[in-house]
Design a protein around this motif. Sequence first.
Motif: not given
Length: 607
Positions: A202-209, A211-228
Amino acid sequence: MSQNRQKPRDVASRKAVSGKIGDVLVGIRVPDLPYPAGKLSQESVSDWRPLLLSCWAEQRDERVTRVIRSVHLDWSARQVNAAYIADRIMDVFLETSGLHPELARRVARLRFYLAWRMDLEGPKAFSDSLTEWLDSLQEWRGWSDSGGRSAKVLLDQLDALVVSVSACFESGEVAPLEAFCRQWQEDTVKRNTQAEKMSQRLLVTEQGAARQRRADQTARALIGRALQGRSLPPPITRFILEHWHSLLKQAVWEAGVDGEYFRHGSKLLEWMVWVGDPSLSDKDRNRLYHVGEQLGDRILDVWSKVFGKSLRAESLAGIEGVMMSRLRGEIPELATALPSPDVFSWDASWLRFSSVDGTAASEFEGRWFVEGEGTREHRRYFFSLLGETAEILWTNGAGVKLGLQPWPEFEVARAEGRIRPLPTLTPFGQVLTETVDLLAAVCEKQRKQREKAAQQARQRAEGLRREREAAEQARKEQEAAREAELERQRDQAEQQRIADEKEEQERLAREKTLLAQKQVDAIKLGGWIVVAPETSGDEPSRLKLAVRINASHKLVFVDRLGLNRREFKEDELVTGIVSERIRVLGSTAEFDDTLSRVVGRIRVGRN
């Protein structure tokens, strides 16, 4: 649940303390419990096994002492004390064990079994296997009645406990419960091994997830701020959402927000928005031409470096068409750039993300926390802090994920008291030890009080005995004094009577002597006397005074024939008359009456 295991208390110490249970069973007395009026015979003591079995089978949450008070049967003092001890131990267990209230309540119903066994075998009711199993329940400190699969596993095992204890009641033996405890311990070893493996996966899986979530949310935040608040040509918006989002997410995943490609991707995003929005780019036509000439090549270059392959030409066709139109000075068709939140969600706080200091989280990792109160409380295990997202990974302690919580939310909830650390659990062995020690102290105090009361009673009895003896002695002395006084008075009265009688006799003797003397003096010559015989067979002698010799005071008497001369001195004759051996005849009637009265008084005095 190896995270939950606590070191058990010293078994030897527990056995030593449990040895005091025998003294408590015999010696303690608790007010308001249905103790018998006197010592009951074995035949008159009621069998409580059917009653306790019924309570256990119905899984009733009430005290044994209340149950035995509710029925009018004869219980021995040992039964009553066994019920009280079982209730006291399980009441303390309910309050201090720290287990979920539902779990603690179900275990506390063992009070019916423990009361029954303590009455039969005293401290042996708490066998090593049973006590070790009760101690091992600390492994379930994180259990909550959530209705999930892991929660149901424990409830199913406790249902098996009900069956095992019922079998003990029915058979009169402890073997079914002992077998249950052994099987539980074997299952625990397997469960802990499986939980450790699941936790690591579970720890290995959640650490990978994370990292993926951090990348996705950061990208979304950057795009959302640019398009808002922007209105852009749909081809640019479509390219950003369908392609550039993936590039930004991949760049963050590989090198973080400080990586070179993420900086390039962010800059190109700004250029695409600037070119597509006429309100921005029409103000500087020279720069528009410069950016328009380079934008396509820059996009292809960054894409190939991030993904290691070229972007398909058709993917870039739309954005190239918009750029050509803008370079020709045309106004493109515009539309709201940012989709609705249900289509494209974003959170600007990810752009301000800061990691949590590892030392701040280290004091909480590996600890249990509680939300809610009573039966509605939920327990969760702080398994790990995911550094990539600053989120807490909550589990049930057995490798099953319960959820994620941002670190700031955790700090706020903890400050407000909505989530709190689970207090240190109290093992059953400690509950048993401390409770029995306390009851043993109470029992010893009662024993000393009884001894003191008995001593005081003996002293009072001895004092009463001495008082009674002293009173009896005083009474006897008074009685003896009274008897002595009465005896003295009787002696005095008797002495007085004797003295009076003697005085009276002497007076009468003097009178009689005087009369006899007068009678002797009055005898004339020829006067007759009668002399009593010396033996009973003879006849009295009748004598006549023949001669009175005054000089010698002698009187000479003869019989009627003038023979048988006898001489009497006057005093001798007086003595004979007084003693009635001699009687004077021929006297007048007055003399005879006088003499009879004198003789009568003498006789009365003698009687």
